[in-house]
Scaffold this active site. Structure first.
Site, PDB file in Angstrom:
ATOM      1  N   ASN A  70     -13.010  -3.099   2.414  1.00 15.68           N
ATOM      2  CA  ASN A  70     -13.748  -1.957   2.798  1.00 15.68           C
ATOM      3  C   ASN A  70     -14.688  -2.061   1.341  1.00 15.68           C
ATOM      4  O   ASN A  70     -14.342  -1.890   0.101  1.00 15.68           O
ATOM      5  CB  ASN A  70     -12.893  -0.598   2.588  1.00 15.68           C
ATOM      6  CG  ASN A  70     -12.050  -0.468   4.074  1.00 15.68           C
ATOM      7  OD1 ASN A  70     -12.450  -1.187   5.061  1.00 15.68           O
ATOM      8  ND2 ASN A  70     -11.030   0.067   3.757  1.00 15.68           N
TER       9      ASN A  70
ATOM     10  N   HIS B 236     -10.199  -4.749  -3.805  1.00 18.79           N
ATOM     11  CA  HIS B 236      -8.817  -5.376  -3.032  1.00 18.79           C
ATOM     12  C   HIS B 236      -8.962  -5.657  -1.539  1.00 18.79           C
ATOM     13  O   HIS B 236      -9.970  -5.018  -0.930  1.00 18.79           O
ATOM     14  CB  HIS B 236      -7.930  -3.768  -3.448  1.00 18.79           C
ATOM     15  CG  HIS B 236      -8.520  -2.623  -2.619  1.00 18.79           C
ATOM     16  ND1 HIS B 236      -9.430  -1.823  -3.465  1.00 18.79           N
ATOM     17  CD2 HIS B 236      -8.204  -2.234  -1.399  1.00 18.79           C
ATOM     18  CE1 HIS B 236      -9.801  -0.938  -2.341  1.00 18.79           C
ATOM     19  NE2 HIS B 236      -9.230  -1.131  -1.304  1.00 18.79           N
TER      20      HIS B 236
ATOM     21  N   ASP C 197       1.067  -1.309   0.006  1.00 15.84           N
ATOM     22  CA  ASP C 197      -0.063  -0.063  -0.044  1.00 15.84           C
ATOM     23  C   ASP C 197       0.916   1.255   0.080  1.00 15.84           C
ATOM     24  O   ASP C 197       1.981   1.528   0.447  1.00 15.84           O
ATOM     25  CB  ASP C 197      -0.860   0.127   1.345  1.00 15.84           C
ATOM     26  CG  ASP C 197      -2.031   0.933   1.224  1.00 15.84           C
ATOM     27  OD1 ASP C 197      -3.084   0.483   1.012  1.00 15.84           O
ATOM     28  OD2 ASP C 197      -1.568   2.454   1.087  1.00 15.84           O
TER      29      ASP C 197
ATOM     30  N   GLY D 216     -15.351   3.097   3.963  1.00  9.55           N
ATOM     31  CA  GLY D 216     -14.066   3.595   3.494  1.00  9.55           C
ATOM     32  C   GLY D 216     -13.460   3.335   2.549  1.00  9.55           C
ATOM     33  O   GLY D 216     -12.286   3.325   2.349  1.00  9.55           O
ATOM     34  N   GLN D 217     -14.030   2.779   1.551  1.00 17.16           N
ATOM     35  CA  GLN D 217     -13.540   2.173   0.316  1.00 17.16           C
ATOM     36  C   GLN D 217     -13.367   3.748  -0.525  1.00 17.16           C
ATOM     37  O   GLN D 217     -14.160   4.385  -0.662  1.00 17.16           O
ATOM     38  CB  GLN D 217     -14.499   1.479  -0.464  1.00 17.16           C
ATOM     39  CG  GLN D 217     -13.763   0.879  -1.862  1.00 17.16           C
ATOM     40  CD  GLN D 217     -14.708  -0.079  -2.706  1.00 17.16           C
ATOM     41  OE1 GLN D 217     -15.824  -0.370  -2.262  1.00 17.16           O
ATOM     42  NE2 GLN D 217     -14.143  -0.628  -3.670  1.00 17.16           N
ATOM     43  N   SER D 218     -11.877   3.649  -1.121  1.00 11.22           N
ATOM     44  CA  SER D 218     -11.805   4.892  -1.579  1.00 11.22           C
ATOM     45  C   SER D 218     -11.308   4.738  -3.242  1.00 11.22           C
ATOM     46  O   SER D 218     -11.352   5.425  -4.014  1.00 11.22           O
ATOM     47  CB  SER D 218     -10.398   5.821  -1.241  1.00 11.22           C
ATOM     48  OG  SER D 218      -9.246   5.059  -0.836  1.00 11.22           O
TER      49      SER D 218
ATOM     50  N   HIS E  33      -7.007  -5.839   1.921  1.00 12.54           N
ATOM     51  CA  HIS E  33      -6.003  -5.255   2.500  1.00 12.54           C
ATOM     52  C   HIS E  33      -5.449  -6.465   3.574  1.00 12.54           C
ATOM     53  O   HIS E  33      -6.264  -6.987   4.136  1.00 12.54           O
ATOM     54  CB  HIS E  33      -6.412  -4.338   3.759  1.00 12.54           C
ATOM     55  CG  HIS E  33      -7.012  -2.976   2.844  1.00 12.54           C
ATOM     56  ND1 HIS E  33      -6.244  -1.760   2.946  1.00 12.54           N
ATOM     57  CD2 HIS E  33      -7.968  -2.638   2.436  1.00 12.54           C
ATOM     58  CE1 HIS E  33      -6.877  -0.776   2.191  1.00 12.54           C
ATOM     59  NE2 HIS E  33      -7.972  -1.426   2.042  1.00 12.54           N
TER      60      HIS E  33
HETATM   61  P1  5GP Z   1      -9.706   1.475   0.265  1.00  9.57           P
HETATM   62  O1  5GP Z   1      -9.795   2.690   1.083  1.00  9.57           O
HETATM   63  O2  5GP Z   1     -10.372   1.557  -1.241  1.00  9.57           O
HETATM   64  O3  5GP Z   1     -10.008   0.485   1.285  1.00  9.57           O
HETATM   65  O4  5GP Z   1      -7.848   1.296   0.151  1.00  9.57           O
HETATM   66  C1  5GP Z   1      -7.576   1.864  -1.034  1.00  9.57           C
HETATM   67  C2  5GP Z   1      -6.026   1.775  -0.537  1.00  9.57           C
HETATM   68  O5  5GP Z   1      -5.115   1.878  -1.778  1.00  9.57           O
HETATM   69  C3  5GP Z   1      -5.526   2.910   0.396  1.00  9.57           C
HETATM   70  O6  5GP Z   1      -5.118   2.326   1.487  1.00  9.57           O
HETATM   71  C4  5GP Z   1      -4.471   3.582  -0.425  1.00  9.57           C
HETATM   72  O7  5GP Z   1      -3.483   3.954   0.215  1.00  9.57           O
HETATM   73  C5  5GP Z   1      -4.118   2.587  -1.286  1.00  9.57           C
HETATM   74  N1  5GP Z   1      -3.553   3.313  -2.600  1.00  9.57           N
HETATM   75  C6  5GP Z   1      -4.410   4.399  -3.386  1.00  9.57           C
HETATM   76  N2  5GP Z   1      -3.611   4.614  -4.607  1.00  9.57           N
HETATM   77  C7  5GP Z   1      -2.557   3.819  -4.488  1.00  9.57           C
HETATM   78  C8  5GP Z   1      -1.523   3.733  -5.494  1.00  9.57           C
HETATM   79  O8  5GP Z   1      -1.360   4.461  -6.521  1.00  9.57           O
HETATM   80  N3  5GP Z   1      -0.521   2.717  -5.139  1.00  9.57           N
HETATM   81  C9  5GP Z   1      -0.612   1.822  -4.179  1.00  9.57           C
HETATM   82  N4  5GP Z   1       0.205   0.857  -4.025  1.00  9.57           N
HETATM   83  N5  5GP Z   1      -1.544   2.098  -3.176  1.00  9.57           N
HETATM   84  C10 5GP Z   1      -2.447   3.058  -3.281  1.00  9.57           C
END
Ligand code: 5GP
Ligand code: ZN
Length: 110
Positions: free
Chosen positions: A83, A96, A28, A89-91, A98
């Site tokens: 997420n 994916h 991450d 909290g999904q962004s 974690h």
């Molecule tokens: P979410 O918030 O959707 O569950 O998790 C998305 C994750 O992707 C976050 O932990 C964020 O730090 C990670 N992330 C976002 N953009 C990138 C990227 O370009 N490269 C990597 N390796 N991680 C990313």
């Protein structure tokens, strides 16, 4: 194309910690623990629920990859999180998993 599709197709150069025909794992960008790995399907699905509905074999491969990495890194306990939806909290809207480890985690999560 989404950011994880670009990581999967090599457009964004990334060190893969694990790769197979269907699945990839990489660190991450903003680690929340000493080990913070993302395990993704190469194919684009919006979230884990969509992936599980469409391709349960790849969904199970995410867990197998997570188990393998946790064993290889000798993690003393770990947390796996999907997420799912902005409210959780999904962004990034490419499914994916974690894999977090290397420190104690509180429950309930924030
Ligand atoms: P979410 O918030 O959707 O569950 O998790 C998305 C994750 O992707 C976050 O932990 C964020 O730090 C990670 N992330 C976002 N953009 C990138 C990227 O370009 N490269 C990597 N390796 N991680 C990313
Ligand atoms: Zn994608």
């Amino acid at each position: 194309m989404c950011i994880f599709c670009k990581i999967a197709n090599g457009e964004i150069a990334t060190n893969y910690l694990y790769e197979s025909e269907q699945v990839l794992a990489f660190n991450d960008l903003a680690p929340q623990a000493p080990t913070h790995i993302l395990v993704i399907p190469r194919a684009h699905y919006e979230n884990a629920a969509e992936l599980a509905a469409a391709d349960s074999a790849t969904m199970s491969e995410l867990f197998a990859a997570g188990r393998g990495l946790a064993a290889k890194l000798d993690l003393d306990g770990y947390r796996i999180t999907f997420n799912t939806g902005a409210n959780a909290g999904q962004s990034v809207f490419h499914a994916h998993m974690h894999l977090l480890g290397g420190r104690p985690f509180a429950w309930p999560p924030g």
